[in-house]
Scaffold this active site. Sequence first.
Site, mmCIF file in Angstrom:
data_model
loop_
_atom_site.group_PDB
_atom_site.id
_atom_site.type_symbol
_atom_site.label_atom_id
_atom_site.label_comp_id
_atom_site.label_asym_id
_atom_site.label_seq_id
_atom_site.Cartn_x
_atom_site.Cartn_y
_atom_site.Cartn_z
ATOM 1 N N LYS A 118 0.808 -1.223 0.000
ATOM 2 C CA LYS A 118 0.000 0.000 0.000
ATOM 3 C C LYS A 118 0.841 1.273 0.000
ATOM 4 C CE LYS A 118 -3.258 -2.902 -0.108
ATOM 5 N NZ LYS A 118 -3.852 -3.225 -1.409
ATOM 6 N N ARG A 294 -7.986 -7.821 -9.408
ATOM 7 C CA ARG A 294 -8.718 -9.062 -9.690
ATOM 8 C C ARG A 294 -10.120 -8.698 -10.192
ATOM 9 N NH1 ARG A 294 -9.383 -7.965 -4.020
ATOM 10 N NH2 ARG A 294 -11.594 -7.495 -3.695
#
Length: 504
Positions: A118, A294
């Site tokens: 992140k 995804r």
Amino acid sequence: MGSIRRVLIANRGEIAVRVIRACRELGIESVAVYSDPDRTALHTRLADYAFHIGPAAAADSYLQIPKLLDVAKRAGADAVHPGYGFLSERAPFARAVREAGLTFVGPSPEAIEAMGDKVEARRRMIAAKVPVVPGSEHPIESDAEVEKLVREIGFPVMLKAAGGGGGKGMRLVHEQAGLASGLRSARSEAKSAFGDDRVYVEKAIIRPRHIEVQVLGDTHGNVIHLYERECSIQRRHQKVIEESPSLAIDQKTREAMGAVAVQAAKAVDYVGAGTIEFLVDQQRNFYFLEMNTRIQVEHPITEMVTGVDLVRAQLEIAAGKPLPVKQKDVVQRGWAIECRIYAEDPENNFLPAPGRIEVLQVPTGLGVRDDSGVYEGFEVSTFYDPILSKLVAWGATREEATQRMLRALHEYVVVGPTVNVAFHCWALRHPRFIKGDIDTGFIASEFKPEMLRPEGGDDVALIGAAIAATERARSRNGGAPSAGAASEPRSRWLEIGRREALRG
Ligand code: MV4
């Protein structure tokens, strides 16, 4: 790359079924994998081939990279679709698939890695001029450093794990006094949860909305966006209801978010279907939060509103084809809402309620889609996410989509596991939902279990409905229906019981 003839689906349940369907439509053969309890699962039944990969525990089956690659080889698959969850965002898996000479239906391992870290993701986004929440540009080194940063951005702040995402290892800190201890506990939680004690800080956005943008990138450098999904109705970082479009943003903000999402995806050379998550504050400022590399659970609402088959697009992109649509041809038409139908008990802290599905009546009709991973007679296992299906309603307007969803929920009957159907009815009838006045705190602040409990006397009708439905299942299964289960009163009981059970 090149043509894809046979795809191994490294997943289970409704998403495996969704991928199998897209494969069949494209003339691609599908290879399912299954654990012990999934021997009779829907995905196992629907695929062209199915291979056993181990016991129930995902760590010993659906997460076993060597086993999956071995099956891919034995089955003669030339590509692997990871679905969502499981190995879908593990860069080592994407890399292993590639190194085995197979096509990974998804982005490069480098893109997965960059967005999975992140802090690295924030750094890349800042470089690409994507707005991020004010805060760290690298992991926090010391108490002094975080204090200096917080003097610039101001309280409240959010401490987050670099290896985290999805809400794990987050700490909200309101004042100076809590900063050092918050940092210590965030660090130790990050270390034990992710094996990585790097922590960073962001200004905390209060009661944000979670709005995300779907993107598609191809291997020729093209990236488009397919507009937004409003995902603010969540519980403990699990989305429960999603809709598209979002009522919270105007057309100008919508176009700006789409353009920023494309910039974000291009910054990591993104290939395949992905999602840029934004936090949106009460002034409609939007900030990049994370990228999901995804296909997502809630992808069907984007499909219903844009008409683009996202899983088909994933497979075509993986085969090296250019994007199936141009940006100017992506238009939002109407409104779609998705309710996640779970085997769980909203009256008992949403405790998972697995078990055998004795009776299943799935809604259909105009504008209704149910992406299911189960069937009547299937046993919902304790080992996996207890999702039964994703119920999607499309309408020309938000009101029509909502009415259609309530109608579909009314038709939805499950006997066996407790399901959250009545909870969805409650949410869709809530004045704040109707107004579109929703944020990430909606369920926590509005929902009380008593709100679903039928009033005195209604229990009789509920019991009647359950008996009637069980009788129906028994007679269908060849057993002898008991006396008093004649068709007329049986259907009347069922009707009354259903209506009472769903009355919010
Ligand atoms: C935040 C935030 C407020 N301010 N970051 C939670 C999940 C993880 N992906 C990020 N999350 C949040 N990050 C800042 N700077 C509030 C949340 C948050 C949240 C975000 C999206 C959807 C639901 C949420 C529920 C609680 C907190």
